[in-house]
Design an enzyme around this catalytic site. Sequence first.
Site, PDB file in Angstrom:
ATOM      1  N   CYS A 244      -9.236 -10.989  19.755  1.00  0.00           N
ATOM      2  CA  CYS A 244      -9.807  -9.741  19.949  1.00  0.00           C
ATOM      3  C   CYS A 244     -10.803  -9.306  19.329  1.00  0.00           C
ATOM      4  O   CYS A 244     -10.909  -9.392  18.139  1.00  0.00           O
ATOM      5  CB  CYS A 244      -8.475  -8.639  19.886  1.00  0.00           C
ATOM      6  SG  CYS A 244      -6.760  -9.145  20.281  1.00  0.00           S
TER       7      CYS A 244
ATOM      8  N   ASP B 172     -10.883   0.563  13.301  1.00  0.00           N
ATOM      9  CA  ASP B 172     -11.060   0.550  11.992  1.00  0.00           C
ATOM     10  C   ASP B 172     -12.969   0.159  12.007  1.00  0.00           C
ATOM     11  O   ASP B 172     -13.227  -0.212  12.790  1.00  0.00           O
ATOM     12  CB  ASP B 172     -10.652  -0.497  11.432  1.00  0.00           C
ATOM     13  CG  ASP B 172      -9.128  -0.469  11.084  1.00  0.00           C
ATOM     14  OD1 ASP B 172      -8.729   1.065  11.275  1.00  0.00           O
ATOM     15  OD2 ASP B 172      -8.399  -1.322  11.151  1.00  0.00           O
TER      16      ASP B 172
ATOM     17  N   ARG C 136       0.841  -1.238   0.020  1.00  0.00           N
ATOM     18  CA  ARG C 136       0.023   0.152  -0.039  1.00  0.00           C
ATOM     19  C   ARG C 136       0.761   1.199   0.072  1.00  0.00           C
ATOM     20  O   ARG C 136       0.523   2.281  -0.324  1.00  0.00           O
ATOM     21  CB  ARG C 136      -0.823  -0.215   1.317  1.00  0.00           C
ATOM     22  CG  ARG C 136      -1.878   1.062   1.394  1.00  0.00           C
ATOM     23  CD  ARG C 136      -3.058   1.055   2.242  1.00  0.00           C
ATOM     24  NE  ARG C 136      -2.979   0.080   3.347  1.00  0.00           N
ATOM     25  CZ  ARG C 136      -3.826  -0.943   3.503  1.00  0.00           C
ATOM     26  NH1 ARG C 136      -4.734  -1.149   2.534  1.00  0.00           N
ATOM     27  NH2 ARG C 136      -3.872  -1.651   4.344  1.00  0.00           N
ATOM     28  N   TYR C 137       1.955   1.238   0.443  1.00  0.00           N
ATOM     29  CA  TYR C 137       2.929   2.479   0.546  1.00  0.00           C
ATOM     30  C   TYR C 137       4.317   2.067  -0.224  1.00  0.00           C
ATOM     31  O   TYR C 137       4.705   0.920  -0.310  1.00  0.00           O
ATOM     32  CB  TYR C 137       3.428   2.722   2.145  1.00  0.00           C
ATOM     33  CG  TYR C 137       2.256   2.755   2.938  1.00  0.00           C
ATOM     34  CD1 TYR C 137       1.533   3.995   2.832  1.00  0.00           C
ATOM     35  CD2 TYR C 137       1.497   1.691   3.730  1.00  0.00           C
ATOM     36  CE1 TYR C 137       0.308   4.051   3.886  1.00  0.00           C
ATOM     37  CE2 TYR C 137       0.536   1.782   4.660  1.00  0.00           C
ATOM     38  CZ  TYR C 137      -0.224   2.997   4.441  1.00  0.00           C
ATOM     39  OH  TYR C 137      -1.110   3.276   5.293  1.00  0.00           O
TER      40      TYR C 137
ATOM     41  N   CYS D 116     -11.064  -7.169  16.247  1.00  0.00           N
ATOM     42  CA  CYS D 116      -9.998  -7.587  15.059  1.00  0.00           C
ATOM     43  C   CYS D 116     -10.463  -7.147  13.831  1.00  0.00           C
ATOM     44  O   CYS D 116     -11.592  -7.260  13.338  1.00  0.00           O
ATOM     45  CB  CYS D 116      -9.678  -8.910  15.022  1.00  0.00           C
ATOM     46  SG  CYS D 116      -8.147  -9.111  13.898  1.00  0.00           S
TER      47      CYS D 116
ATOM     48  N   LYS E 288      -3.043   5.280   5.851  1.00  0.00           N
ATOM     49  CA  LYS E 288      -3.050   5.993   7.298  1.00  0.00           C
ATOM     50  C   LYS E 288      -2.995   7.341   7.257  1.00  0.00           C
ATOM     51  O   LYS E 288      -2.317   7.976   6.319  1.00  0.00           O
ATOM     52  CB  LYS E 288      -2.175   5.132   8.156  1.00  0.00           C
ATOM     53  CG  LYS E 288      -2.016   3.776   8.404  1.00  0.00           C
ATOM     54  CD  LYS E 288      -1.124   3.161   9.422  1.00  0.00           C
ATOM     55  CE  LYS E 288      -1.141   1.904   9.869  1.00  0.00           C
ATOM     56  NZ  LYS E 288      -0.675   1.268   8.575  1.00  0.00           N
TER      57      LYS E 288
ATOM     58  N   CYS F 137      -3.810 -16.911  15.966  1.00  0.00           N
ATOM     59  CA  CYS F 137      -3.364 -15.797  17.017  1.00  0.00           C
ATOM     60  C   CYS F 137      -3.587 -16.495  18.475  1.00  0.00           C
ATOM     61  O   CYS F 137      -3.821 -17.449  18.440  1.00  0.00           O
ATOM     62  CB  CYS F 137      -4.451 -14.510  16.940  1.00  0.00           C
ATOM     63  SG  CYS F 137      -4.189 -13.507  15.719  1.00  0.00           S
TER      64      CYS F 137
ATOM     65  N   ARG G 246      -8.989  -8.076  11.277  1.00  0.00           N
ATOM     66  CA  ARG G 246      -8.790  -9.034  10.362  1.00  0.00           C
ATOM     67  C   ARG G 246      -9.648 -10.509  10.716  1.00  0.00           C
ATOM     68  O   ARG G 246      -9.114 -11.660  10.531  1.00  0.00           O
ATOM     69  CB  ARG G 246      -7.144  -9.656  10.350  1.00  0.00           C
ATOM     70  CG  ARG G 246      -6.304  -8.495   9.808  1.00  0.00           C
ATOM     71  CD  ARG G 246      -5.171  -8.970   8.876  1.00  0.00           C
ATOM     72  NE  ARG G 246      -4.398  -7.922   8.510  1.00  0.00           N
ATOM     73  CZ  ARG G 246      -3.261  -7.307   9.345  1.00  0.00           C
ATOM     74  NH1 ARG G 246      -2.651  -8.033  10.077  1.00  0.00           N
ATOM     75  NH2 ARG G 246      -2.613  -6.248   8.885  1.00  0.00           N
TER      76      ARG G 246
ATOM     77  N   ASP H  54      -6.817   4.555  10.029  1.00  0.00           N
ATOM     78  CA  ASP H  54      -6.428   3.792   8.839  1.00  0.00           C
ATOM     79  C   ASP H  54      -7.632   3.715   7.795  1.00  0.00           C
ATOM     80  O   ASP H  54      -8.807   3.541   8.339  1.00  0.00           O
ATOM     81  CB  ASP H  54      -6.236   2.370   9.233  1.00  0.00           C
ATOM     82  CG  ASP H  54      -5.305   1.893   8.362  1.00  0.00           C
ATOM     83  OD1 ASP H  54      -5.129   2.476   7.193  1.00  0.00           O
ATOM     84  OD2 ASP H  54      -4.534   0.993   8.478  1.00  0.00           O
TER      85      ASP H  54
ATOM     86  N   ARG I 238       7.377   0.017   1.787  1.00  0.00           N
ATOM     87  CA  ARG I 238       7.158  -1.131   2.747  1.00  0.00           C
ATOM     88  C   ARG I 238       5.927  -1.984   2.135  1.00  0.00           C
ATOM     89  O   ARG I 238       4.893  -1.585   1.628  1.00  0.00           O
ATOM     90  CB  ARG I 238       7.151  -0.688   4.122  1.00  0.00           C
ATOM     91  CG  ARG I 238       5.952   0.285   4.225  1.00  0.00           C
ATOM     92  CD  ARG I 238       6.486   1.510   5.382  1.00  0.00           C
ATOM     93  NE  ARG I 238       5.217   2.360   5.699  1.00  0.00           N
ATOM     94  CZ  ARG I 238       4.962   3.420   5.216  1.00  0.00           C
ATOM     95  NH1 ARG I 238       5.773   3.616   3.740  1.00  0.00           N
ATOM     96  NH2 ARG I 238       4.139   4.412   5.693  1.00  0.00           N
TER      97      ARG I 238
HETATM   98  C1  LIG Z   1       0.099   0.029   8.381  1.00  0.00           C
HETATM   99  C2  LIG Z   1       0.831  -0.431   7.221  1.00  0.00           C
HETATM  100  C3  LIG Z   1       2.005  -0.305   7.003  1.00  0.00           C
HETATM  101  C4  LIG Z   1       3.082   0.384   7.989  1.00  0.00           C
HETATM  102  O1  LIG Z   1       2.719   1.650   8.082  1.00  0.00           O
HETATM  103  P1  LIG Z   1       3.589   2.577   8.897  1.00  0.00           P
HETATM  104  O2  LIG Z   1       2.889   3.894   8.913  1.00  0.00           O
HETATM  105  O3  LIG Z   1       5.037   2.392   8.337  1.00  0.00           O
HETATM  106  O4  LIG Z   1       3.859   1.975  10.498  1.00  0.00           O
HETATM  107  C5  LIG Z   1       2.399  -0.958   5.967  1.00  0.00           C
HETATM  108  N1  LIG Z   1       1.599  -1.671   5.029  1.00  0.00           N
HETATM  109  C6  LIG Z   1       0.429  -1.916   5.351  1.00  0.00           C
HETATM  110  C7  LIG Z   1      -0.443  -2.673   4.427  1.00  0.00           C
HETATM  111  C8  LIG Z   1      -0.171  -1.147   6.407  1.00  0.00           C
HETATM  112  O5  LIG Z   1      -1.515  -1.380   6.513  1.00  0.00           O
HETATM  113  S1  SF4 Z   2      -5.996  -8.057  17.038  1.00  0.00           S
HETATM  114 FE1  SF4 Z   2      -6.620  -9.635  15.540  1.00  0.00          FE
HETATM  115  S2  SF4 Z   2      -4.753 -10.010  14.383  1.00  0.00           S
HETATM  116 FE2  SF4 Z   2      -3.976  -9.046  16.343  1.00  0.00          FE
HETATM  117  S3  SF4 Z   2      -3.870 -10.304  18.078  1.00  0.00           S
HETATM  118 FE3  SF4 Z   2      -6.210  -9.680  18.011  1.00  0.00          FE
HETATM  119  S4  SF4 Z   2      -7.061 -11.346  16.856  1.00  0.00           S
HETATM  120 FE4  SF4 Z   2      -4.888 -11.443  16.500  1.00  0.00          FE
END
Ligand SMILES: *Cc1c(COP(=O)(O)O)cnc(C)c1O
Ligand code: SF4
Length: 361
Positions: A115, A279, A98-99, A118, A323, A111, A120, A316, A102
Amino acid sequence: MALDWRGQLRKAARTLSDVEQTVRLTEQERRGLHWAEHGGMPVLIPPYVLSLIDTDDPQCPIRRQFIPRAEESQRVRGDLSDPLGEREHEVAPRLVHRYPDRALLLVTSTCAVHCRYCTRARLVGTEDGYWSLSELEPAFRWLEAHPQVREVLISGGDPLVVSTRRLDALLWRIRRISSIDVIRVGTRVPNVLPMRVDDELVTMLRAHQPLWIMTHFNHPRELTALSCHALAQLVDGGFPVMNQTVLLRGINDDDQVLATLFRGLVRQRVRPYYLLHADVMEGTSHFRTSVARSLEIYSRLQGKVSGLAIPRLMVDTPGGKGKVPLGPASVVSMESHKTVLRTFRGEEVVLIEPGQFEGHR
Ligand SMILES: *Cc1c(COP(=O)(O)O)cnc(C)c1O
Ligand code: SF4
């Protein structure tokens, strides 16, 4: 706690009747647990985490993070099942880009705890554990073909519930990609499964420096003797440790609670990195604050708490647009020779600036 980390996962509470053995449940929680067993995100609470729950207090901040409530079955406008559009931004299976510099690699769906808020939940606990190196090979190939990506974030799921041997093999594979400088590991293990952070794990990780650890503490009550010991092992092991906190209504939406948490983390030599506005994950509206409320809480920390203990407040954005940092409005006005700033005490201060041509005379 006599159980080792595998024993903790084996003995984790997964059903209403498991949880009921230690916690006096409310009607709302019973319905939540029933929902989780029939279509919601499955429940997973290891005995160590259960032991932190106040069994008589339905508002207990640990309890609210892990025991589902009836509201989870509700859907509200704007809710999304993949709020960060991660599926759309996959450039190879499990690799989200996305960036520019990275990328995020999801290495497991397992996990140490589930949570309830979550992001995900679409993934967590649904598939069978760890993805093999051959399944992840297209992701490694993509990284090799895109040397502008210098950092890999390993997440999931929780990478530290993968066996030490397999995680080592995964990290060696990433280290073979010469353009990757830094590896970041996102994990909740130090606070929910602290016995996992042992000498063997730390020694293995040390071979893969530079490696940054991103923890996920949400409440000062998670800073126990055991979790602080796990953090000390990591910091003494030579890893920078950063923390990401999710701002959650009814759990930590209070500046005093957050100040205590952030100061406690700094005392453990952990740097609060992000305070994440929750989120728009479906079924989590009962956990979310408004952006106005998040900013109000955040503004109360600014200037009053050491800069070391203040993370950045981030949203985000839905759909994976990236973000966005939020902050108290500190620029009151800007003219050609002067800018007016607002301090943390609310005073307006004039900053006189050189004019556009002055420097050349
Ligand atoms: C949050 C995130 C990152 C890391 O973002 P930073 O601002 O560098 O901490 C990188 N890739 C994805 C897909 C993300 O969601
Ligand atoms: S937030 Fe989601 S991915 Fe992170 S530890 Fe909790 S359940 Fe696992």
